[in-house]
Design a protein around this motif. Structure first.
Motif, PDB file in Angstrom:
ATOM      1  N   GLU A  79      35.711  36.384  36.754  1.00  0.00           N
ATOM      2  CA  GLU A  79      36.818  35.561  36.401  1.00  0.00           C
ATOM      3  C   GLU A  79      36.681  35.219  34.645  1.00  0.00           C
ATOM      4  O   GLU A  79      37.891  35.144  34.103  1.00  0.00           O
ATOM      5  N   ILE A  82      38.518  38.362  33.228  1.00  0.00           N
ATOM      6  CA  ILE A  82      39.885  38.171  33.515  1.00  0.00           C
ATOM      7  C   ILE A  82      40.651  37.258  32.563  1.00  0.00           C
ATOM      8  O   ILE A  82      41.506  37.625  31.753  1.00  0.00           O
ATOM      9  N   CYS A  86      43.315  38.874  30.215  1.00  0.00           N
ATOM     10  CA  CYS A  86      44.701  38.341  30.630  1.00  0.00           C
ATOM     11  C   CYS A  86      45.250  37.079  29.758  1.00  0.00           C
ATOM     12  O   CYS A  86      46.498  36.743  29.628  1.00  0.00           O
ATOM     13  N   ILE A 140      42.730  38.738  39.989  1.00  0.00           N
ATOM     14  CA  ILE A 140      42.987  39.756  39.070  1.00  0.00           C
ATOM     15  C   ILE A 140      44.562  40.015  39.071  1.00  0.00           C
ATOM     16  O   ILE A 140      45.298  40.116  38.000  1.00  0.00           O
ATOM     17  N   ARG A 143      47.101  37.231  37.439  1.00  0.00           N
ATOM     18  CA  ARG A 143      46.883  37.370  36.391  1.00  0.00           C
ATOM     19  C   ARG A 143      47.611  38.427  35.609  1.00  0.00           C
ATOM     20  O   ARG A 143      48.264  38.165  34.790  1.00  0.00           O
ATOM     21  N   SER A 157      43.889  46.018  41.294  1.00  0.00           N
ATOM     22  CA  SER A 157      43.211  45.018  41.498  1.00  0.00           C
ATOM     23  C   SER A 157      42.037  45.046  42.486  1.00  0.00           C
ATOM     24  O   SER A 157      40.994  44.818  42.320  1.00  0.00           O
ATOM     25  N   LEU A 196      40.952  46.543  33.266  1.00  0.00           N
ATOM     26  CA  LEU A 196      42.017  45.523  33.177  1.00  0.00           C
ATOM     27  C   LEU A 196      43.003  45.670  32.327  1.00  0.00           C
ATOM     28  O   LEU A 196      44.093  45.872  32.357  1.00  0.00           O
TER      29      LEU A 196
END
Length: 202
Positions: A79, A82, A86, A140, A143, A157, A196
């Motif tokens: 998290e 992320i 993001c 994921i 976001r 994801s 990501l």
């Protein structure tokens, strides 16, 4: 039940779990022998079935104290990454110490990551990891959609979440010291951020 009987009962159960932990670590779930577990613990199979309904129940007692905690630690870790990619908040993960609570868990249950790694498809292990992997993948995905405004099939994801979970367990199952584990987790974090970023550029 008298206090002595309760103490003896507790010691017997702990002895069975300790013996089972060694057996599952060495032979895996399928290869582990309940007879051998009882022999090492110095009890009869009848005593084992007094405490545990089945081999799976015993296996659950071995892995659940650690596995009930690890997925949440992984989720918190991911998290953070992320949010960095993001949301543009926070600094990339670069730890010199293990995440909160992880060192204590590894000290208390050193063989369980090896057991989990070698029994990744066992229903007991899967129930702890798969639900959290799905949760991580959903986080994921939401976001990513929010950031680039594009719908996707969720493949990237799920791939990132699954690979992260497997890598996390693999790193913890090594015989490395805590400093090396921290370094490997930091490297894993960099890969997650890279994944990501690549997914967002598609």
């Amino acid at each position: 039940m008298s206090r002595k009987a309760q103490t003896d009962s507790g010691e017997t159960k702990r002895g069975l779990i300790a013996s089972a932990t060694e057996e599952f670590a060495e032979y895996g779930y399928e290869g582990a022998s309940l007879r051998q577990i009882c022999s090492k613990a110095g009890v009869t199979t009848g005593a084992l079935y007094f405490f545990f309904d089945s081999k799976e129940d015993l296996f659950n007692s071995v892995v659940s104290p650690l596995m009930s905690e690890l997925p949440a630690i992984l989720a918190t870790w991911i998290e953070h990454d992320i949010a960095v990619i993001c949301d543009g908040t926070g600094e990339p993960t670069n730890v010199e110490e293990l995440p909160d609570g992880l060192a204590e868990l590894l000290e208390q249950y050193p063989l369980v990551p090896k057991i989990a790694l070698s029994n990744r498809d066992n229903p007991v292990v899967k129930k702890y990891l798969d639900a959290k992997v799905a949760e991580i993948a959903e986080s994921i995905e939401s976001r990513m959609v929010k950031k680039d405004g594009k719908d996707s099939d969720g493949f990237s994801s799920r791939l990132l979440a699954t690979m992260s979970a497997d890598a996390f367990i693999d790193i913890l199952a090594s015989d490395d010291d805590h400093k090396a584990i921290s370094r490997h987790l930091t490297e894993m974090s960099a890969f997650v951020r890279g994944g990501l970023e690549a997914a967002l550029k598609k």
